[in-house]
Design an enzyme around this catalytic site. Sequence first.
Site, PDB file in Angstrom:
ATOM      1  N   TYR A  62      20.648 -49.101  22.389  1.00 37.79           N
ATOM      2  CA  TYR A  62      19.938 -47.916  21.900  1.00 37.79           C
ATOM      3  C   TYR A  62      19.394 -48.135  20.478  1.00 37.79           C
ATOM      4  O   TYR A  62      18.321 -47.659  20.137  1.00 37.79           O
ATOM      5  CB  TYR A  62      20.868 -46.701  21.949  1.00 37.79           C
ATOM      6  CG  TYR A  62      20.264 -45.405  21.451  1.00 37.79           C
ATOM      7  CD1 TYR A  62      19.029 -44.953  21.921  1.00 37.79           C
ATOM      8  CD2 TYR A  62      20.921 -44.620  20.518  1.00 37.79           C
ATOM      9  CE1 TYR A  62      18.480 -43.760  21.464  1.00 37.79           C
ATOM     10  CE2 TYR A  62      20.385 -43.426  20.061  1.00 37.79           C
ATOM     11  CZ  TYR A  62      19.164 -42.998  20.533  1.00 37.79           C
ATOM     12  OH  TYR A  62      18.626 -41.818  20.075  1.00 37.79           O
ATOM     13  N   ARG A  69      10.729 -48.415  18.881  1.00 31.76           N
ATOM     14  CA  ARG A  69       9.999 -47.146  19.025  1.00 31.76           C
ATOM     15  C   ARG A  69       9.625 -46.576  17.657  1.00 31.76           C
ATOM     16  O   ARG A  69       8.488 -46.129  17.447  1.00 31.76           O
ATOM     17  CB  ARG A  69      10.857 -46.143  19.792  1.00 31.76           C
ATOM     18  CG  ARG A  69      10.225 -44.762  19.895  1.00 31.76           C
ATOM     19  CD  ARG A  69      11.091 -43.780  20.640  1.00 31.76           C
ATOM     20  NE  ARG A  69      12.389 -43.535  20.009  1.00 31.76           N
ATOM     21  CZ  ARG A  69      13.274 -42.635  20.421  1.00 31.76           C
ATOM     22  NH1 ARG A  69      13.002 -41.892  21.481  1.00 31.76           N
ATOM     23  NH2 ARG A  69      14.431 -42.476  19.807  1.00 31.76           N
ATOM     24  N   TYR A  73      19.360 -38.771  10.273  1.00 35.18           N
ATOM     25  CA  TYR A  73      20.777 -39.094  10.480  1.00 35.18           C
ATOM     26  C   TYR A  73      21.206 -40.138   9.443  1.00 35.18           C
ATOM     27  O   TYR A  73      20.422 -41.018   9.095  1.00 35.18           O
ATOM     28  CB  TYR A  73      20.993 -39.712  11.878  1.00 35.18           C
ATOM     29  CG  TYR A  73      21.038 -38.762  13.050  1.00 35.18           C
ATOM     30  CD1 TYR A  73      21.241 -37.391  12.892  1.00 35.18           C
ATOM     31  CD2 TYR A  73      20.902 -39.253  14.348  1.00 35.18           C
ATOM     32  CE1 TYR A  73      21.294 -36.547  14.004  1.00 35.18           C
ATOM     33  CE2 TYR A  73      20.953 -38.413  15.457  1.00 35.18           C
ATOM     34  CZ  TYR A  73      21.150 -37.064  15.266  1.00 35.18           C
ATOM     35  OH  TYR A  73      21.199 -36.239  16.362  1.00 35.18           O
ATOM     36  N   ARG A 115      13.723 -31.536  17.865  1.00 35.90           N
ATOM     37  CA  ARG A 115      14.700 -30.878  18.738  1.00 35.90           C
ATOM     38  C   ARG A 115      14.034 -30.115  19.881  1.00 35.90           C
ATOM     39  O   ARG A 115      14.646 -29.861  20.909  1.00 35.90           O
ATOM     40  CB  ARG A 115      15.574 -29.930  17.922  1.00 35.90           C
ATOM     41  CG  ARG A 115      16.394 -30.621  16.840  1.00 35.90           C
ATOM     42  CD  ARG A 115      17.381 -31.589  17.421  1.00 35.90           C
ATOM     43  NE  ARG A 115      18.116 -32.326  16.377  1.00 35.90           N
ATOM     44  CZ  ARG A 115      19.011 -33.256  16.640  1.00 35.90           C
ATOM     45  NH1 ARG A 115      19.286 -33.597  17.881  1.00 35.90           N
ATOM     46  NH2 ARG A 115      19.625 -33.876  15.655  1.00 35.90           N
ATOM     47  N   GLU A 163      25.000 -33.784  27.818  1.00 36.87           N
ATOM     48  CA  GLU A 163      23.726 -33.569  27.121  1.00 36.87           C
ATOM     49  C   GLU A 163      22.861 -32.708  28.038  1.00 36.87           C
ATOM     50  O   GLU A 163      22.880 -32.885  29.263  1.00 36.87           O
ATOM     51  CB  GLU A 163      23.067 -34.920  26.816  1.00 36.87           C
ATOM     52  CG  GLU A 163      21.821 -34.790  25.953  1.00 36.87           C
ATOM     53  CD  GLU A 163      21.366 -36.139  25.372  1.00 36.87           C
ATOM     54  OE1 GLU A 163      22.230 -36.894  24.857  1.00 36.87           O
ATOM     55  OE2 GLU A 163      20.176 -36.426  25.462  1.00 36.87           O
TER      56      GLU A 163
END
Length: 332
Positions: A145, A152, A202, A215, A326
Amino acid sequence: MHSNTITTSPCSLLTAADFAGLAGDTVLGAVRHSTGAGPPRWEHGLPVLPLHMRRPGEHEVVEVWHTDGPVVRTGEHEGLLYAHDGEVLFCAGWIGPSADCGEAAHRAYLAAFELVERLGYPNVFRMWNMLEGITDRSAHGTEVYADFRVGRGRAFDERGRDMPASTGIGALGGGVAFYFLAHRTRAAVHLENPLQRPAHAYPSRYGPRSPSFARATYLASEHGPGSLYVSGTASILDHATVARGDVVRQCQVTLANIATLIGEDNLARHGVDGGYRLHDLRTVKVYVKRPEDVPTVTRLCRDEFSRRADIAVFTVDACRPDLLVEIEGSTR
Ligand code: 3EB
């Protein structure tokens, strides 16, 4: 607040049999959550992405993005298959298994951005990224990830693009696959959640490059209520996972996060009138890490969402090993 006329593409979650019975002229594109993955392909002239999201014995779930546009055009660009109806573009791509998916993700996202600019659908408002072995180590010894986020993120930086609503979740096989929706006009509002640190901010302890997503994304409509697309949302407050090991509380925190995100106060904070409740989400996808938690999570979600909602539950890993659930969703 927006004066543009926007129609959006509603979504439904169907069985394979119901999908086969659909009139083709109502479909823009589809995602087959099945027991095998591969590159996007043409089915009846429309792009379909097969994802490995189901275990043996679980029935296939077909995520269908509908159109009411009279003319759907299709094409292929560097392995990306797409369809568009004059308002919305559906596009699917496959990176597949690789030693380092970062470079491939960078290339694929650059190709996607090039495509949306060229076709005139510059506003990418929702994306999904499915990663086999999402929390595993890649051949480089870094997290899969993390490799993906780096590639990305570079594509977003290099093109100076807004970060839309997104899902970044595990898959049971097939390497990395992704799909996204883009709109012809620019009337999208990307939402943050006051209960959660923006993902792009983060702390660095979670890895080399923060994820690039909002979000939720809101699309306004001149004719009535707009459409809201909620990102994959988990039991994260500020930047930290909460309720480790407790699937019931993780589910409750996740649902509360979504309720705050889509509620009137948060929309007002982003200059959007109105507000939504969990009942207004009519397409809901739930990701559960441990098969034994599926009945509990399914029951909690059925209690909170509308009986009219399409709800599908998938048993896959989330991007942090301590996340047990999730949830994502959209209005229609
Ligand atoms: C989180 O809140 C959980 O990398 O595109 C959620 C939604 C998550 C999207 C992505 C990741 C992504 O950080 C993980």
